[in-house]
Design a protein around this motif. Structure first.
Motif, PDB file in Angstrom:
ATOM      1  N   GLY A   1       0.800  -1.236  -0.012  1.00 42.30           N
ATOM      2  CA  GLY A   1      -0.202  -0.041   0.016  1.00 42.30           C
ATOM      3  C   GLY A   1       1.032   1.307  -0.062  1.00 42.30           C
ATOM      4  O   GLY A   1       1.773   1.464  -0.975  1.00 42.30           O
ATOM      5  N   GLN A   2       0.602   1.914   1.092  1.00 37.27           N
ATOM      6  CA  GLN A   2       1.453   3.280   1.176  1.00 37.27           C
ATOM      7  C   GLN A   2       2.439   3.224   2.406  1.00 37.27           C
ATOM      8  O   GLN A   2       2.543   4.343   2.955  1.00 37.27           O
ATOM      9  CB  GLN A   2       0.571   4.662   0.903  1.00 37.27           C
ATOM     10  CG  GLN A   2      -0.049   4.956  -0.251  1.00 37.27           C
ATOM     11  CD  GLN A   2       1.062   5.282  -1.323  1.00 37.27           C
ATOM     12  OE1 GLN A   2       2.426   4.973  -0.862  1.00 37.27           O
ATOM     13  NE2 GLN A   2       0.813   5.047  -2.631  1.00 37.27           N
ATOM     14  N   ILE A   3       2.583   2.064   2.805  1.00 38.87           N
ATOM     15  CA  ILE A   3       3.846   1.966   3.850  1.00 38.87           C
ATOM     16  C   ILE A   3       5.113   1.622   3.065  1.00 38.87           C
ATOM     17  O   ILE A   3       5.113   0.693   2.392  1.00 38.87           O
ATOM     18  CB  ILE A   3       3.415   0.560   4.880  1.00 38.87           C
ATOM     19  CG1 ILE A   3       1.860   1.081   5.287  1.00 38.87           C
ATOM     20  CG2 ILE A   3       4.349   0.217   5.685  1.00 38.87           C
ATOM     21  CD1 ILE A   3       1.390   0.062   6.163  1.00 38.87           C
ATOM     22  N   TRP A   4       5.983   2.377   3.555  1.00 40.26           N
ATOM     23  CA  TRP A   4       7.233   2.477   2.875  1.00 40.26           C
ATOM     24  C   TRP A   4       8.302   2.024   3.825  1.00 40.26           C
ATOM     25  O   TRP A   4       8.191   2.187   5.219  1.00 40.26           O
ATOM     26  CB  TRP A   4       7.796   3.643   2.439  1.00 40.26           C
ATOM     27  CG  TRP A   4       7.011   4.068   0.956  1.00 40.26           C
ATOM     28  CD1 TRP A   4       5.515   4.563   1.622  1.00 40.26           C
ATOM     29  CD2 TRP A   4       6.874   3.941  -0.188  1.00 40.26           C
ATOM     30  NE1 TRP A   4       4.873   4.815   0.138  1.00 40.26           N
ATOM     31  CE2 TRP A   4       6.000   4.368  -0.921  1.00 40.26           C
ATOM     32  CE3 TRP A   4       8.210   3.566  -0.786  1.00 40.26           C
ATOM     33  CZ2 TRP A   4       5.797   4.481  -2.274  1.00 40.26           C
ATOM     34  CZ3 TRP A   4       8.049   3.557  -2.247  1.00 40.26           C
ATOM     35  CH2 TRP A   4       6.843   3.804  -2.733  1.00 40.26           C
ATOM     36  N   GLN A   5       9.459   1.193   3.575  1.00 41.35           N
ATOM     37  CA  GLN A   5      10.498   0.630   4.715  1.00 41.35           C
ATOM     38  C   GLN A   5      11.862   0.810   4.374  1.00 41.35           C
ATOM     39  O   GLN A   5      12.285   1.186   3.177  1.00 41.35           O
ATOM     40  CB  GLN A   5      10.246  -0.729   4.614  1.00 41.35           C
ATOM     41  CG  GLN A   5      10.630  -1.564   3.477  1.00 41.35           C
ATOM     42  CD  GLN A   5      10.556  -3.234   3.245  1.00 41.35           C
ATOM     43  OE1 GLN A   5       9.572  -3.429   3.833  1.00 41.35           O
ATOM     44  NE2 GLN A   5      11.495  -3.932   3.056  1.00 41.35           N
ATOM     45  N   THR A   6      12.584   0.696   5.230  1.00 38.91           N
ATOM     46  CA  THR A   6      14.153   0.893   5.299  1.00 38.91           C
ATOM     47  C   THR A   6      14.886   0.007   6.306  1.00 38.91           C
ATOM     48  O   THR A   6      13.972   0.129   7.492  1.00 38.91           O
ATOM     49  CB  THR A   6      14.637   2.199   5.162  1.00 38.91           C
ATOM     50  OG1 THR A   6      16.112   2.203   5.223  1.00 38.91           O
ATOM     51  CG2 THR A   6      14.480   2.986   6.497  1.00 38.91           C
ATOM     52  N   GLY A   7      15.781  -0.471   6.182  1.00 38.71           N
ATOM     53  CA  GLY A   7      16.420  -1.106   7.169  1.00 38.71           C
ATOM     54  C   GLY A   7      17.563  -0.282   7.935  1.00 38.71           C
ATOM     55  O   GLY A   7      18.233  -0.930   8.874  1.00 38.71           O
ATOM     56  N   ALA A   8      17.857   0.884   7.665  1.00 38.44           N
ATOM     57  CA  ALA A   8      18.732   1.929   7.953  1.00 38.44           C
ATOM     58  C   ALA A   8      18.224   2.227   9.488  1.00 38.44           C
ATOM     59  O   ALA A   8      17.089   2.245   9.914  1.00 38.44           O
ATOM     60  CB  ALA A   8      18.661   3.084   7.286  1.00 38.44           C
ATOM     61  N   ASN A   9      19.036   2.257  10.524  1.00 37.24           N
ATOM     62  CA  ASN A   9      18.635   2.442  12.081  1.00 37.24           C
ATOM     63  C   ASN A   9      18.923   4.034  12.133  1.00 37.24           C
ATOM     64  O   ASN A   9      20.037   4.655  12.031  1.00 37.24           O
ATOM     65  CB  ASN A   9      19.819   1.674  12.978  1.00 37.24           C
ATOM     66  CG  ASN A   9      19.277   2.194  14.431  1.00 37.24           C
ATOM     67  OD1 ASN A   9      18.771   3.163  14.516  1.00 37.24           O
ATOM     68  ND2 ASN A   9      19.631   1.147  15.123  1.00 37.24           N
ATOM     69  N   LEU A  10      17.777   4.694  12.157  1.00 38.63           N
ATOM     70  CA  LEU A  10      17.717   6.274  12.348  1.00 38.63           C
ATOM     71  C   LEU A  10      17.222   6.851  13.725  1.00 38.63           C
ATOM     72  O   LEU A  10      16.844   7.785  13.770  1.00 38.63           O
ATOM     73  CB  LEU A  10      16.943   6.826  11.198  1.00 38.63           C
ATOM     74  CG  LEU A  10      17.517   6.427   9.715  1.00 38.63           C
ATOM     75  CD1 LEU A  10      16.446   6.877   8.890  1.00 38.63           C
ATOM     76  CD2 LEU A  10      18.809   7.106   9.493  1.00 38.63           C
ATOM     77  N   VAL A  11      17.288   5.898  14.435  1.00 34.69           N
ATOM     78  CA  VAL A  11      16.933   6.140  16.279  1.00 34.69           C
ATOM     79  C   VAL A  11      17.849   7.352  16.404  1.00 34.69           C
ATOM     80  O   VAL A  11      18.938   7.187  16.313  1.00 34.69           O
ATOM     81  CB  VAL A  11      16.757   5.058  16.911  1.00 34.69           C
ATOM     82  CG1 VAL A  11      16.703   5.422  18.397  1.00 34.69           C
ATOM     83  CG2 VAL A  11      15.711   3.957  16.684  1.00 34.69           C
ATOM     84  N   GLY A  12      17.325   8.453  17.184  1.00 36.51           N
ATOM     85  CA  GLY A  12      17.880   9.232  17.818  1.00 36.51           C
ATOM     86  C   GLY A  12      18.389  10.317  16.812  1.00 36.51           C
ATOM     87  O   GLY A  12      19.260  11.395  17.130  1.00 36.51           O
ATOM     88  N   ARG A  13      17.759  10.294  15.262  1.00 36.90           N
ATOM     89  CA  ARG A  13      18.102  11.648  14.298  1.00 36.90           C
ATOM     90  C   ARG A  13      17.001  11.800  14.044  1.00 36.90           C
ATOM     91  O   ARG A  13      15.893  11.209  13.830  1.00 36.90           O
ATOM     92  CB  ARG A  13      18.966  10.734  13.282  1.00 36.90           C
ATOM     93  CG  ARG A  13      20.137  10.040  13.557  1.00 36.90           C
ATOM     94  CD  ARG A  13      20.805   9.316  12.269  1.00 36.90           C
ATOM     95  NE  ARG A  13      21.924   8.657  12.702  1.00 36.90           N
ATOM     96  CZ  ARG A  13      23.343   9.225  12.691  1.00 36.90           C
ATOM     97  NH1 ARG A  13      23.379  10.228  11.938  1.00 36.90           N
ATOM     98  NH2 ARG A  13      24.164   8.356  12.762  1.00 36.90           N
ATOM     99  N   SER A  14      17.045  13.265  13.801  1.00 39.36           N
ATOM    100  CA  SER A  14      15.774  13.780  13.322  1.00 39.36           C
ATOM    101  C   SER A  14      15.431  13.327  11.756  1.00 39.36           C
ATOM    102  O   SER A  14      16.418  13.142  11.124  1.00 39.36           O
ATOM    103  CB  SER A  14      15.883  15.356  13.216  1.00 39.36           C
ATOM    104  OG  SER A  14      16.924  15.959  12.476  1.00 39.36           O
ATOM    105  N   LEU A  15      14.226  13.537  11.325  1.00 41.29           N
ATOM    106  CA  LEU A  15      13.840  12.608  10.005  1.00 41.29           C
ATOM    107  C   LEU A  15      13.523  13.789   9.093  1.00 41.29           C
ATOM    108  O   LEU A  15      12.779  14.667   9.269  1.00 41.29           O
ATOM    109  CB  LEU A  15      12.899  11.559  10.225  1.00 41.29           C
ATOM    110  CG  LEU A  15      13.578  10.526  11.213  1.00 41.29           C
ATOM    111  CD1 LEU A  15      12.243   9.554  11.159  1.00 41.29           C
ATOM    112  CD2 LEU A  15      14.618   9.910  10.826  1.00 41.29           C
ATOM    113  N   SER A  16      14.020  13.567   7.971  1.00 40.05           N
ATOM    114  CA  SER A  16      13.313  14.352   6.802  1.00 40.05           C
ATOM    115  C   SER A  16      12.890  13.317   5.743  1.00 40.05           C
ATOM    116  O   SER A  16      13.397  12.255   5.608  1.00 40.05           O
ATOM    117  CB  SER A  16      14.287  15.369   6.252  1.00 40.05           C
ATOM    118  OG  SER A  16      15.004  16.484   7.190  1.00 40.05           O
TER     119      SER A  16
END
Length: 258
Positions: free
Chosen positions: A209-224
């Motif tokens: 659907g409109q769910i997108w994924q990544t395996g990158a660990n981005l915890v603790g970083r602001s997201l753009s």
């Protein structure tokens, strides 16, 4: 193409890759081309029976879609890439059931109408048929519900949404998912990039659907985010979250497509 203002650099590779993808998938929302299909309805007059369904959206009422929604047959659903697109629909060629002067309705695609190969009848969603399964209140704006099924004409329409594009973050540190919803303009998202503070842009993959994924660990970083639509337009959403974002929460991109 259009990008939002901000202090983040738009990467050249993103633009080049995006153009290659869109060269095969661009759909003009304002083409004005009408096509034929059929429509049915589900649920009751108050929307009971309305489900989030195969696009990954959650509560359609709290997410702003409410009852102006439709499920699509296989021929229109396109493996989920049409999720979020808007359609203008009118009842035609059936004076018994079309409401005189009923005009048209505009609905957002939020679900899938699966094929039915087990019965001789009720197989309107089987390929290659183009079919809309509307909520009952939307169906009743253009036809009498006793009709059950009606012939319609439809065309892609521009989506008008209140507020900014929304990003619902899910998953876990090693499998981050993002549901993109409340999308204006063409509505159907065909590409998403994500960027954490001090990381490069990362191309996300469609999960369903409109769910997108990544395996990158981005915890603790602001997201753009960078979001591309089926008509070739795209926007950049700078620092949608702060560094303390949480799984299970929704964040407002503050800007939207028109």
């Amino acid at each position: 193409m259009t990008a939002s203002s901000g202090d983040l650099t738009i990467p050249f590779l993103w633009i080049g890759t995006l153009c290659l993808v869109l060269s095969e998938k661009i759909i003009s929302v304002n083409a004005g081309h009408w096509d034929y299909a059929h429509a049915t309805f589900y649920g009751d007059e108050k929307g009971v029976g309305t489900m989030d369904g195969a696009c990954g959206y959650g509560d359609l009422f709290t997410q702003g879609y409410e009852l102006a929604t439709t499920a699509l047959s296989t021929a229109l659903f396109n493996d989920g890439s049409t999720c979020g697109a808007c359609f203008e629909i009118i009842c035609v060629d059936d004076p018994r059931w079309c409401i005189k002067g009923g005009g048209s309705i505009t609905v957002t695609a939020t679900n899938f109408c699966p094929p039915n190969y087990s019965k001789q009848y009720d197989n309107w969603c089987n390929p290659p048929l183009k079919h809309f399964d509307l909520t009952r209140p939307m169906f009743q704006k253009i036809a009498y519900s006793v009709a059950g099924i009606i012939p319609v004409r439809y065309r892609r329409a521009s989506c008008t949404k209140r507020g900014g594009v929304k990003f619902e973050v899910g998953g876990n540190p090693s499998f981050l998912t993002v549901l993109v919803y409340n999308v204006g303009g063409a509505g159907a998202v065909i590409g998403v990039n994500i960027k954490g503070y001090k990381t490069d842009w990362i191309k996300m993959q469609r999960n369903w659907g409109q769910i997108w994924q990544t395996g990158a660990n981005l915890v603790g970083r602001s997201l753009s985010f960078q979001v591309a639509l089926s008509d070739g337009n795209w926007l950049q959403f700078n620092r949608v979250t702060d560094a303390n974002w949480q799984f299970g929460r929704t964040y407002d991109g503050n800007i939207n497509f028109r």
